[in-house]
Write an enzyme that holds these catalytic residues in place. Structure first.
Site, short mmCIF file in Angstrom:
data_model
loop_
_atom_site.label_atom_id
_atom_site.label_comp_id
_atom_site.label_asym_id
_atom_site.label_seq_id
_atom_site.Cartn_x
_atom_site.Cartn_y
_atom_site.Cartn_z
CE LYS A 154 1.54 1.40 4.67
NZ LYS A 154 1.68 0.18 5.14
CB SER A 178 -1.03 0.01 1.21
OG SER A 178 -0.12 -0.19 2.43
CG ASP A 232 -2.52 -8.57 6.97
OD1 ASP A 232 -2.21 -9.87 6.48
OD2 ASP A 232 -2.24 -7.70 6.31
#
Ligand SMILES: Nc1ncnc2c1ncn2[C@@H]1O[C@H](COP(=O)(O)OP(=O)(O)OP(=O)(O)O)[C@@H](O)[C@H]1O
Length: 524
Positions: A221, A203, A332
């Protein structure tokens, strides 16, 4: 591992193309996903998911709204307290938070649940079960930074497209979430100095940054988002708004805030606690490079039983906290989402929120899907035990250096092959050609039970002999020592890589020079 990823990506793209011809219409799709109790073939399920995400990105949202309308009074109370969360009534009257997203998640149904453990009703959520937190030893960073931060009320305040009504948080909520000023504590982007790239996922990119006012290192991020893509932005807002409400915990990475500035660029920036030993996949890659250089024996893994016990304990504790306190299921768990620092702390993270939204479905399945439990792949009801399965696979990968369902030169022939393996082949096990303790073997075996009901629960595993065996202060010290050693190895690896790069450049230059000298000058 890289090779495996590349191969899967290639195969997957092929698969994606092949499936296009068979895609059903959106209407049919919706029917299919709502009639998901029927056991379906993997291909069918996959196609459904692919179709849902690719052809009708609003489908999951609509389903989300529909479910929300069926909330009962007590659940509505909870929804009010966390206005951005979708809250769904559980079969046993227990509500869960669903981090709504347009993900690859197979469909599941409240009514079809017959599990003894509470499970998420997950027709449209993604793998972003993350939370802000801090640790005992790290001062609560949000508070630590509050003294230097001022509220964002400037020309860059974001203007978000309207959300669908029944899910809409208030404007203030949205603004708070993305500006990170919900409690007047946040980091201002202009106070950050970028230090270097840490890594990149599906991503976005993660960099290390210095927060100048208090000299704190943070991880930043950046997730590129499509211009004016309200679906993505709204989705992120919803997820981040849940994340920011999670209270500090030693096994969850601290969330410092998130920013979106559509006037300057289309990026969402998420600020979080920095872990100085990085993620487990990074440590594994460093180990492999030392093995390649011949300075470390491939017979001696860095992940011995003590480290596996501590890592497992940290992961289980983090999952337990998220679920007990917030009814959040991570979904995840994989080496790149488990971070370690040199204080000996294990932290769960996943800020890959938008990967399911931004990238194609092909990218979505790369990496992530391989840790998915059989029940999730088959589209059955998905509970927190799915994370237990992923933990089992992760442990095998750490101790053997190979992903269990595709390592050892046995790369699956595409994503369907991989998924068939997960569902149809015997459960993954620790290799027989090496000696492992009975505690470790039993722990892995309990995680990797295909039938979810028989698989151990988080609580059972927290009391497993593998965990108890190393639950002493002296073992904690040993683990801290291990983490410090890993940190120095990472540094050494970085220097060696830099040296090798410089050497290669020099050799190239010398080679070019000698070629030029040997080439006769034809210009005259
Ligand atoms: N808070 C952090 N501290 C230190 N390193 C981090 C942090 N967050 C992420 N990283 C590193 O950056 C890398 C990229 O992270 P990112 O979340 O973008 O992707 P990923 O988890 O590797 O993959 P995916 O996007 O498929 O989930 C990670 O593998 C990890 O090594």
């Amino acid at each position: 591992m890289f090779q495996r990823k590349t191969l899967q990506r290639r195969n997957l793209k092929g698969l994606n193309l092949n499936l296009q011809a068979d895609l059903v219409s959106n209407g049919e799709m919706q029917e299919k996903t709502e009639a998901h109790q029927r056991p379906s073939r993997i291909e069918g399920q996959l196609m459904s998911n692919i179709n849902a995400v690719q052809n009708n990105s609003n489908l999951y949202l609509r389903r989300g709204i529909k479910k929300k309308l069926t909330l009962d009074a007590s659940v509505n109370e909870q929804a009010e307290r966390q206005p951005n969360a979708v809250v769904i009534q559980q079969p046993q009257n227990e509500s869960v938070l669903v981090l709504a997203s347009l993900s690859q998640s197979p469909c599941a149904s409240a009514s079809s649940s017959s599990l003894s453990t509470p499970c998420i009703i997950d027709a449209y959520s993604n793998n972003f079960g993350l939370s802000p937190s801090s640790t005992n030893s790290t001062p609560s960073t949000i508070q630590g930074l509050s003294t230097v931060a001022t509220p964002i009320e400037n020309e860059h305040s974001m203007l978000l497209p309207p959300l669908e009504e029944s899910l809409s948080p208030t404007t203030a909520d949205l603004k708070d979430t993305l500006s990170g000023n919900s409690s007047d504590n946040y980091i201002q982007l202009q106070d950050l100095v970028q230090l270097g790239k840490i890594g990149a996922g599906n991503s976005g990119t993660v960099v290390k940054a210095l927060h100048v006012p208090d000299s704190k290192i943070v991880a930043k991020k950046t997730i590129p988002v499509e211009q004016n893509n309200s679906t993505i932005i709204n989705q992120l807002v919803r997820e981040l708004s849940i994340v920011k409400n999670v209270k500090p915990h030693e096994n969850i990475i601290t969330f410092y805030g998130a920013y979106y500035n559509q006037h300057i660029n289309n990026e969402i920036i998420i600020l979080m606690e920095y872990s100085d030993c990085g993620s487990l996949d990074k440590i594994l890659s460093v180990y492999k490079r030392f093995v390649q250089r011949g300075t470390v024996s491939n017979k001696k893994t860095w992940f011995n039983e003590l480290t596996i016990s501590k890592i497992s304990h940290g992961v289980l504790n983090g999952l337990d906290h998220l679920y007990r306190q917030y009814k959040i299921i991570h979904r995840d768990i994989k080496p790149s989402n488990v971070l370690i620092n040199s204080k000996g702390q294990i932290k769960l993270c996943d800020f890959g929120v938008s990967k399911k939204l931004v990238n194609s479905i092909a990218d979505t399945f790369v990496g992530t899907s391989t840790y998915m439990s059989p029940e999730r792949i088959q589209g059955n009801v998905y509970s927190i035990k799915g994370d237990v399965w992923s933990l089992g696979l992760m442990i095998i990968e750490l101790v053997t250096g190979e992903f269990p369902l595709g390592g050892h030169n046995d790369t699956p022939d595409g994503i369907l092959d991989l998924l068939q393996r997960i569902v149809n082949e015997p459960s993954p096990r620790l290799p027989k050609d090496r000696v492992f303790s009975k505690e470790l073997t039993d722990f892995v075996n309990r995680c990797c039970i295909k039938n979810e009901r028989e698989r151990s629960s988080i609580n059972e595993l927290l009391h497993h002999d593998l965990i108890l065996k190393y639950a002493t202060a002296s073992k904690d010290d040993k683990f801290r020592h291990w983490c410090k050693k890993i940190k120095s190895k990472i540094k050494e690896d970085k220097n060696l890589k830099r040296e090798a790069l410089e050497r290669a450049k020099l050799e190239k230059r010398q080679c070019e020079k000698s070629t030029n000298l040997n080439t006769p000058n034809t210009s005259t």
